[in-house]
Design an enzyme around this catalytic site. Structure first.
Site, PDB file in Angstrom:
ATOM      1  N   LYS A  42       1.285  -1.191  -0.395  1.00  0.00           N
ATOM      2  CA  LYS A  42       0.384  -0.169   0.290  1.00  0.00           C
ATOM      3  C   LYS A  42       1.082   0.729   0.294  1.00  0.00           C
ATOM      4  O   LYS A  42       1.700   1.129  -0.222  1.00  0.00           O
ATOM      5  CB  LYS A  42      -0.817  -0.154   1.044  1.00  0.00           C
ATOM      6  CG  LYS A  42      -2.203  -1.698   0.930  1.00  0.00           C
ATOM      7  CD  LYS A  42      -2.929  -0.878  -0.253  1.00  0.00           C
ATOM      8  CE  LYS A  42      -3.979  -2.041   0.300  1.00  0.00           C
ATOM      9  NZ  LYS A  42      -3.621  -3.552   0.484  1.00  0.00           N
ATOM     10  N   HIS A  43       0.146   2.430   0.095  1.00  0.00           N
ATOM     11  CA  HIS A  43       0.844   3.524  -0.405  1.00  0.00           C
ATOM     12  C   HIS A  43       2.467   4.028   0.979  1.00  0.00           C
ATOM     13  O   HIS A  43       2.771   4.169   1.238  1.00  0.00           O
ATOM     14  CB  HIS A  43       0.050   5.194  -0.094  1.00  0.00           C
ATOM     15  CG  HIS A  43      -0.943   5.014  -1.261  1.00  0.00           C
ATOM     16  ND1 HIS A  43      -2.230   3.886  -1.414  1.00  0.00           N
ATOM     17  CD2 HIS A  43      -0.881   5.178  -2.539  1.00  0.00           C
ATOM     18  CE1 HIS A  43      -2.751   4.303  -2.317  1.00  0.00           C
ATOM     19  NE2 HIS A  43      -1.990   4.775  -3.099  1.00  0.00           N
TER      20      HIS A  43
END
Length: 390
Positions: free
Chosen positions: A189-190
């Protein structure tokens, strides 16, 4: 076709970026008095709340646990129905099953690949309790239309934004709009905390329920206790879970959050490179970008729009993998998974979602890629599309 690897090293579809600052933040916690849930967790929660513009944030051991907590806070229980999309990871629906509810799958918009608001209202019954829309690939759902429906029927909106930290809808950051919003900190994820999840909300009641839910249903707040035997006393007031994040993870997450804007800019840059390269290839459909939503580009997905290519999708994926290009497919419609088939869900339920699944390929996209990596992916995709289009 030549199976010779294009690259010497394997390029995955996603990967974390850990630097010395991240390592130092974790080491500092390891040297401190707290390893489990302590001050670093509270700090991480506050930083996420500040970043998205929400009043409250509650951390969990992972994104699935966070969705479970949100569903509990929303009061979902046995027999309740919750509307969601089939194009998502299983957790978006599993969280409803955990509480005895029933997920109701609604088809997607063929342009955005997000849940189609026009199909939601058709599925609402007197058992419907909530909507769990998913910001697929990082592109926010049409929250305005979904909220109009939710308000009309008195439904709770739990936005699954596992893909969308940093994304915006009509200029507002995802996480500040919905009744509750879930973020994931899995390594692809980010930002990452190893494993971890977070719910942001502006509702104090939801916030307090989730805090207690993630810690066995226990409270130490004298104002909430039925009795109080002394300073050691606590009460388990309902059956909760051990879903807490650790200070070790939270320290990593807080350090990562300082780089979120840089990470997103790189994701956007690489997505634009892909768009420029593939926009003129008639056999490929590039991602649609909604005018009122700003994606944070968790995933970059191409769609094969030529019958010959669709029929050869498995071979295309295998060839790309043999070239050390780590492609993937997101997602298998949830209700086609064996467990959901056993529950009675049948193929044909959401035709747009099923068609999408047969035609998409996820390309590598993560901040630590280089422009050369992106060029390698572009070259490989063009080569394979050309070969199978003959």
């Amino acid at each position: 076709m030549d199976h010779k690897p294009m690259r010497n090293t394997y390029l995955p579809y996603g990967r974390q970026w850990i630097d010395n600052d991240d390592i130092e933040a974790v080491v500092n916690v390891l040297k401190s008095d707290y390893l489990t849930t302590g001050p670093a967790v509270s700090k991480f929660e506050q930083e996420i709340a500040n970043y998205v513009g929400a009043k409250y944030a509650v951390s969990f051991s992972n994104g699935t646990a966070a969705l479970h907590g949100a569903c509990f806070a929303a009061g979902i229980s046995i027999g309740d129905e919750v509307i969601t999309t089939p194009i998502t990871f299983a957790a978006s629906a599993n969280c409803v099953l955990y509480l005895g509810g029933k997920p109701i799958f609604v088809d997607i918009d063929p342009k955005t690949y997000n849940i189609n608001p026009k199909e939601i209202e058709k599925q609402i019954t007197n058992k419907t309790k909530a909507i769990i829309p998913v910001d697929f690939t990082g592109q926010p759902v049409d929250l305005e239309e979904i909220y109009a429906i939710a308000k009309k029927y008195g439904l709770v909106v739990i936005e699954d934004a596992a893909h969308a930290l940093g994304a915006k809808y009509k200029g507002k950051k995802v996480g500040s709009i919905s009744d509750m919003t879930m973020f994931s900190f899995h390594p692809v994820k980010h930002i990452t905390s190893g494993e971890g999840g977070m719910i942001t909300t502006n509702n104090k009641e939801y916030y307090e329920k989730m805090l207690q839910f993630r810690s066995h249903g226990i409270t130490r707040d004298p104002n909430k206790m039925i009795e109080n035997h002394g300073p050691w006393y606590y009460e388990m007031q309902f059956l909760g879970f051990n879903y807490r994040l650790t200070d070790i993870q939270a320290a990593l997450g807080t350090s990562q959050l300082k780089k979120i804007d840089q990470f997103i800019e790189l994701r956007k840059k690489y997505a634009e490179m892909y768009n420029a390269a593939f926009a003129t290839i008639p056999q490929i459909t590039i991602p649609y970008q909604h005018a009122e939503a700003e994606s944070s580009w968790h995933l970059y997905i191409i769609r094969l729009n030529q019958d010959l290519l669709k029929a050869k999708r498995k071979e295309i994926v295998e060839h790309l993998l043999s070239m050390n290009i780590g492609v993937n497919v997101h997602y298998i419609p949830v209700y086609l998974l064996p467990y959901y088939q056993q529950l009675g869900f049948q193929k044909g339920l959401c035709p747009q979602a099923e068609a999408l699944y047969e035609e998409i390929i996820t390309l590598p996209l993560f901040p630590k890629m280089s422009e050369l990596d992106v060029s390698d992916v572009i070259q490989a995709v063009k080569k394979i599309v050309s070969y199978y289009s003959i």
